[in-house]
Design an enzyme around this catalytic site. Sequence first.
Site, PDB file in Angstrom:
ATOM      1  N   HIS A 162      95.325  64.980  47.182  1.00  0.00           N
ATOM      2  CA  HIS A 162      96.395  65.297  46.211  1.00  0.00           C
ATOM      3  C   HIS A 162      97.135  66.580  46.596  1.00  0.00           C
ATOM      4  CE1 HIS A 162      97.660  64.515  41.778  1.00  0.00           C
ATOM      5  NE2 HIS A 162      98.653  65.079  42.450  1.00  0.00           N
TER       6      HIS A 162
ATOM      7  N   GLU B 189      90.058  61.924  40.095  1.00  0.00           N
ATOM      8  CA  GLU B 189      90.141  63.062  41.017  1.00  0.00           C
ATOM      9  C   GLU B 189      89.319  64.231  40.488  1.00  0.00           C
ATOM     10  OE1 GLU B 189      94.642  62.022  42.662  1.00  0.00           O
ATOM     11  OE2 GLU B 189      94.359  63.690  41.269  1.00  0.00           O
TER      12      GLU B 189
ATOM     13  N   ARG C 295     100.784  58.350  41.282  1.00  0.00           N
ATOM     14  CA  ARG C 295      99.566  58.543  40.501  1.00  0.00           C
ATOM     15  C   ARG C 295      98.537  57.503  40.912  1.00  0.00           C
ATOM     16  NH1 ARG C 295     101.061  62.851  39.639  1.00  0.00           N
ATOM     17  NH2 ARG C 295     101.479  63.960  37.687  1.00  0.00           N
TER      18      ARG C 295
END
Length: 310
Positions: A283, A261, A233
């Site tokens: 991601h 994000e 994370r």
Amino acid sequence: MKIVILDRATLGFDIDVDIFNTLGEVVSYDITSPEQTKQRVKEADIVITNKVVIGKNEIDNSSLKLICISATGMNNVDLEYAKSQGIEVKNVAGYSSSSVVQVAFAMIFHFVQKLNYYKAYVDNGNWEKSAIFTHIDEPFFELDNKRVGIIGLGDIGSNLAQKAQAFNCDVVYYSTSGKNSNDRYKRVELDELLQTSDIVSVHCPLNESTKDLLHYANMKRMKKGAILLNLGRGGIINEFDLAKIIDEQEIYCGIDVVSKEPIESINPLLKVKNKAQLLLTPHIGWGSIEARKRLIEKVAQNIQDFLNKG
């Protein structure tokens, strides 16, 4: 039951979600903004959300019975308030372990094997001009006997450890909770892991104890040439400190997650000067075709299990 999918686009349009049509009346939105969430949740008995935030404001005056999170992390839902309102919340764990680990190794080999350099060498016509059969001016090394330090030895961390051992790596780990004990690998403290590992890979959750777990002072002590990966994370590694470290010393970083994000233009990682030492990906670790298919199947099973109880 009316099922509302709030962020269909995050699942990828190459993946079929028709299975949900067998479970209820489905309304699907590609993207849901914060301003749209309350009204769209209000329409639903069951909502499916990946990253759309559902809190008290969205839950109030709704007829929600089940919130399905199409992810493992659950920090986008107010779990306590949902429970107080008798709303079940279900996530999906374990669907993406192989995908995340594969991306981790892709990042490792990006830095270890220097294939970008060697492909460019051939593509630019340099090999055909060579006086010898080979060209090894950009040194690369073997993974055998290198130390891999894993921060967070959960399902994904354990998967990485197993595959690292297949490359004859020495695996050590640090438990961020202090509770995880695994006899197969050596458990060490964080400072020892950072100072002795050739490859460090982060796979722990983000919480109060892991926020900024890696910062300037402890990253500064990492080995010269070490590879640091974060597929856990954003926020576990302090991004301002990491950007500074990358420009100060030889450390190679594969970063798949950031604190905000999609990444913001002001993120310091976009400003590093030593760009060859940083591999930023958007991601993608969780998102292999197989992982996303498993995800959809498990979300559907969560809904089916809920309906069966009713």
